[in-house]
Design a protein around this motif. Structure first.
Motif, mmCIF file in Angstrom:
data_model
loop_
_atom_site.group_PDB
_atom_site.id
_atom_site.type_symbol
_atom_site.label_atom_id
_atom_site.label_comp_id
_atom_site.label_asym_id
_atom_site.label_seq_id
_atom_site.Cartn_x
_atom_site.Cartn_y
_atom_site.Cartn_z
ATOM 1 N N GLU A 1 -5.558 -1.331 17.449
ATOM 2 C CA GLU A 1 -5.949 -2.453 17.194
ATOM 3 C C GLU A 1 -6.451 -2.679 15.789
ATOM 4 O O GLU A 1 -6.144 -3.559 15.138
ATOM 5 N N GLN A 2 -7.143 -1.806 15.165
ATOM 6 C CA GLN A 2 -7.686 -1.816 13.844
ATOM 7 C C GLN A 2 -6.180 -1.993 12.666
ATOM 8 O O GLN A 2 -6.423 -2.585 11.773
ATOM 9 N N LYS A 3 -5.356 -1.012 13.013
ATOM 10 C CA LYS A 3 -4.212 -1.136 12.308
ATOM 11 C C LYS A 3 -3.577 -2.483 12.135
ATOM 12 O O LYS A 3 -3.133 -2.942 11.127
ATOM 13 N N SER A 4 -3.513 -3.177 13.370
ATOM 14 C CA SER A 4 -2.888 -4.404 13.661
ATOM 15 C C SER A 4 -3.719 -5.424 12.656
ATOM 16 O O SER A 4 -3.068 -6.691 12.378
ATOM 17 N N LYS A 5 -5.057 -5.312 12.420
ATOM 18 C CA LYS A 5 -5.472 -6.301 11.549
ATOM 19 C C LYS A 5 -5.689 -5.800 10.309
ATOM 20 O O LYS A 5 -6.336 -6.892 9.279
ATOM 21 N N GLY A 6 -5.050 -4.897 9.780
ATOM 22 C CA GLY A 6 -5.227 -4.610 8.411
ATOM 23 C C GLY A 6 -6.599 -3.713 7.708
ATOM 24 O O GLY A 6 -7.173 -3.481 8.688
ATOM 25 N N VAL A 7 -6.539 -3.433 6.438
ATOM 26 C CA VAL A 7 -7.645 -2.819 5.778
ATOM 27 C C VAL A 7 -7.821 -3.756 4.482
ATOM 28 O O VAL A 7 -7.016 -4.149 4.146
ATOM 29 N N VAL A 8 -9.041 -3.418 4.163
ATOM 30 C CA VAL A 8 -9.547 -3.951 2.950
ATOM 31 C C VAL A 8 -10.408 -3.061 2.045
ATOM 32 O O VAL A 8 -11.161 -2.254 2.563
ATOM 33 N N THR A 9 -10.361 -3.341 0.885
ATOM 34 C CA THR A 9 -11.106 -2.445 -0.249
ATOM 35 C C THR A 9 -11.376 -3.327 -1.351
ATOM 36 O O THR A 9 -10.539 -4.376 -1.683
ATOM 37 N N HIS A 10 -12.590 -2.825 -2.094
ATOM 38 C CA HIS A 10 -12.540 -3.350 -3.426
ATOM 39 C C HIS A 10 -12.290 -2.185 -4.633
ATOM 40 O O HIS A 10 -13.290 -0.992 -4.421
ATOM 41 N N SER A 11 -11.503 -2.504 -5.389
ATOM 42 C CA SER A 11 -11.180 -1.365 -6.435
ATOM 43 C C SER A 11 -10.402 -2.078 -7.445
ATOM 44 O O SER A 11 -9.233 -2.973 -7.089
ATOM 45 N N SER A 12 -10.391 -1.543 -8.870
ATOM 46 C CA SER A 12 -9.342 -1.771 -9.791
ATOM 47 C C SER A 12 -8.811 -0.932 -10.262
ATOM 48 O O SER A 12 -8.039 -0.841 -11.151
ATOM 49 N N GLY A 13 -9.167 0.326 -9.638
ATOM 50 C CA GLY A 13 -8.605 1.671 -10.133
ATOM 51 C C GLY A 13 -7.306 2.135 -9.082
ATOM 52 O O GLY A 13 -6.841 1.540 -8.337
ATOM 53 N N ASN A 14 -7.279 3.522 -9.147
ATOM 54 C CA ASN A 14 -6.189 4.109 -8.243
ATOM 55 C C ASN A 14 -6.264 3.895 -6.850
ATOM 56 O O ASN A 14 -5.266 3.995 -6.280
ATOM 57 N N PHE A 15 -7.757 3.636 -6.236
ATOM 58 C CA PHE A 15 -7.702 3.605 -4.774
ATOM 59 C C PHE A 15 -6.996 2.265 -4.433
ATOM 60 O O PHE A 15 -6.671 2.273 -3.548
ATOM 61 N N ALA A 16 -7.035 1.200 -5.298
ATOM 62 C CA ALA A 16 -6.480 -0.023 -4.777
ATOM 63 C C ALA A 16 -5.036 0.301 -4.717
ATOM 64 O O ALA A 16 -4.598 -0.206 -3.714
ATOM 65 N N GLN A 17 -4.325 0.961 -5.431
ATOM 66 C CA GLN A 17 -2.689 1.240 -5.392
ATOM 67 C C GLN A 17 -2.659 2.256 -4.183
ATOM 68 O O GLN A 17 -1.742 1.971 -3.324
#
Lengths: 316, 316
Positions: free
Chosen positions: B64-80
């Motif tokens: 269920e979580q996968k179907s709704k997606g993930v979110v983060t805030h980052s301008s570095g490598n973790f964003a990619q």
């Protein structure tokens, strides 16, 4: 040279060189449309394939020759390679370098144990200085690219590449003095006769390209290229091998070299010299020829002056 | 987490990551006085160890979580990393990035399939923007370093390093947000209890160093360092692990970082980011501690803006 003799030669120099890794990049393969296998001679001892030819040339000297040392004139990787290869085999190396050579390169040669002789920056002065060393010391002259043992040594990179990937359709190298290209073509003709060998060459120093057309060794009027290892011309030992076994020479522009260089640095995360990028640039420019094929590329070396790299605009 | 559970976790994420090579340099070993084993996460997918933690975090979501997606805030490598890890597992990724982020980084995230949400460049705006995504989409927030699954994922680099070199006396990582350091320390405590884990940290952002002394999470007044991956601070999930399992944090100056960076680029011929050089700089500064020892170093990544590298004077 038979295949068996060549394998024996490879075995003999193996203690003096690294067996370098072969790297691939899914991203580059996807964008170019073929499968590229990079033979990473930037990870070779002293940072370039020249270590192979230098090691083999010294191995083939007589004991008397070894006792008197070796001499070459070079301001590039071969100066360092001959110094280190000589040191590793207990032989003295005299390196004639032009007064215009950067201090860091002179120091690098000294760091590998070479004795540096500085001369004025003309071909005539260089040859005279080397001749004087020979007269004085009895040292054996080893040409950086136009010497059979050097050519055979350089070809061992292709032997390893073909051992790891016998299914290659083609191998592409840069071409400068012609030692690497001739050695590679010779090795492929013995170990993978169906594998075609090509070279990439900068448009600005297209002497090898013109030599294949005219049937005689051509030289360059200008040497204005970022690929500073490729300014030299072919010689009478390697040119016949290239004529016989090389399928073609592909020209590339300076912009194409720089773009390929950036692609390798940023996507493969390896430090390579501009000359190394010439082979990839040639494959990219002629990508239609290589669609779906398996292509080996010899990354010639990784000795660069970081401050001189053409990374003057921002890329990720 | 038991050793067996950790090995199962490693096996589960293996299809989504590269097993990166471990490189050595005789020249660096000789000059530093110990044997250093570089775990080259610059060769990891998308160019940094962050791919491990991001992949593991997404693997551990419910359907269920996968179907709704993930979110983060980052301008570095973790964003990619989160963008690519999400794409590889068929999950949508929302990446909150500050309006001050370089265009190339925003494009890189988009290139890996992430949906970019631009916000004003303050922590408050960033958190509000992420919260809004969560409210609107039901996406799961994944913190770049203060998340158990991310920490466990980052530790798998040390598992591989210790499988290849079980005899290591120490492992040194850079420390920024603390995910890599905590994961490495946890892995070492399970698989090589006698192997000491250290971190290198820039003097200019010495929050982790001060946190270990004060016993509480400290922050930085300034973030003036070339090691741009290390400006963040520890979190409540990774700090207790670091307190329990990390032997010490070694500070290094900006000059020491740049010198170590140049050493890696020019001698190892690999492209690494400045943050990666912090661990080697720490070993060099404290070389007396490591004489004759076998030391693992985690090279964190190789995503650099070539034009911004500090190679402003000539070296070979």
């Amino acid at each position: 040279m038979t295949a068996e003799e060549y394998l024996q030669l490879h075995q003999k120099i193996s203690p003096y060189i690294h067996r370098t890794p072969v790297l691939t990049s899914q991203l580059i393969n996807k964008s170019v449309g073929c499968s590229i296998y990079f033979k990473c001679e930037n990870f070779q001892k002293m940072g370039a394939f020249k270590m192979r030819g230098a090691s083999n040339a010294i191995l083939n000297l007589s004991e008397e020759q070894k006792s008197k040392g070796v001499v070459t004139h070079s301001s590039g990787n071969f100066a360092q390679a001959l110094s280190l290869a000589a040191k590793n085999q207990g032989v003295k190396a005299y390196i004639v370098m032009p007064s215009s050579a950067p201090e860091v390169k002179i120091e690098a040669v000294k760091g590998y144990g070479g004795e540096v002789i500085i001369c004025p920056p003309t071909l005539k002065d260089r040859e005279e200085a080397a001749e004087k060393v020979i007269q004085t010391t009895g040292a054996t002259f080893i040409h950086p690219s136009n010497n059979d043992d050097v050519i055979y040594g350089q070809g061992t990179a292709a032997i390893e590449l073909l051992e790891d990937h016998p299914e290659l359709d083609a191998i592409v190298t840069p071409v400068g003095g012609g030692g690497l290209l001739a050695g590679t073509a010779l090795a492929a003709s013995l170990f993978a006769p169906d594998c075609e060998v090509y070279a990439g060459e900068p448009e600005n120093v297209d002497d090898a390209y013109r030599s294949l057309i005219s049937g005689q060794i051509e030289s360059n009027d200008s040497t204005d290229t970022i690929a500073d290892g490729l300014k030299t011309q072919l010689g009478d030992r390697n040119f016949p091998i290239i004529q016989k076994h090389v399928k073609g020479i592909m020209l590339v522009s300076e912009k194409e070299i720089i773009d390929a260089l950036k692609l390798i640095w940023t996507r493969m995360k390896i430090v390579v010299e501009p000359s190394s990028a010439v082979a990839l640039a040639a494959v990219i420019r002629n990508r239609k020829m290589f669609i779906g094929k398996k292509v080996g590329i010899i990354i010639s070396g990784g000795n660069v002056d970081l401050a001189k790299m053409p990374f003057d605009y921002h890329i990720l």
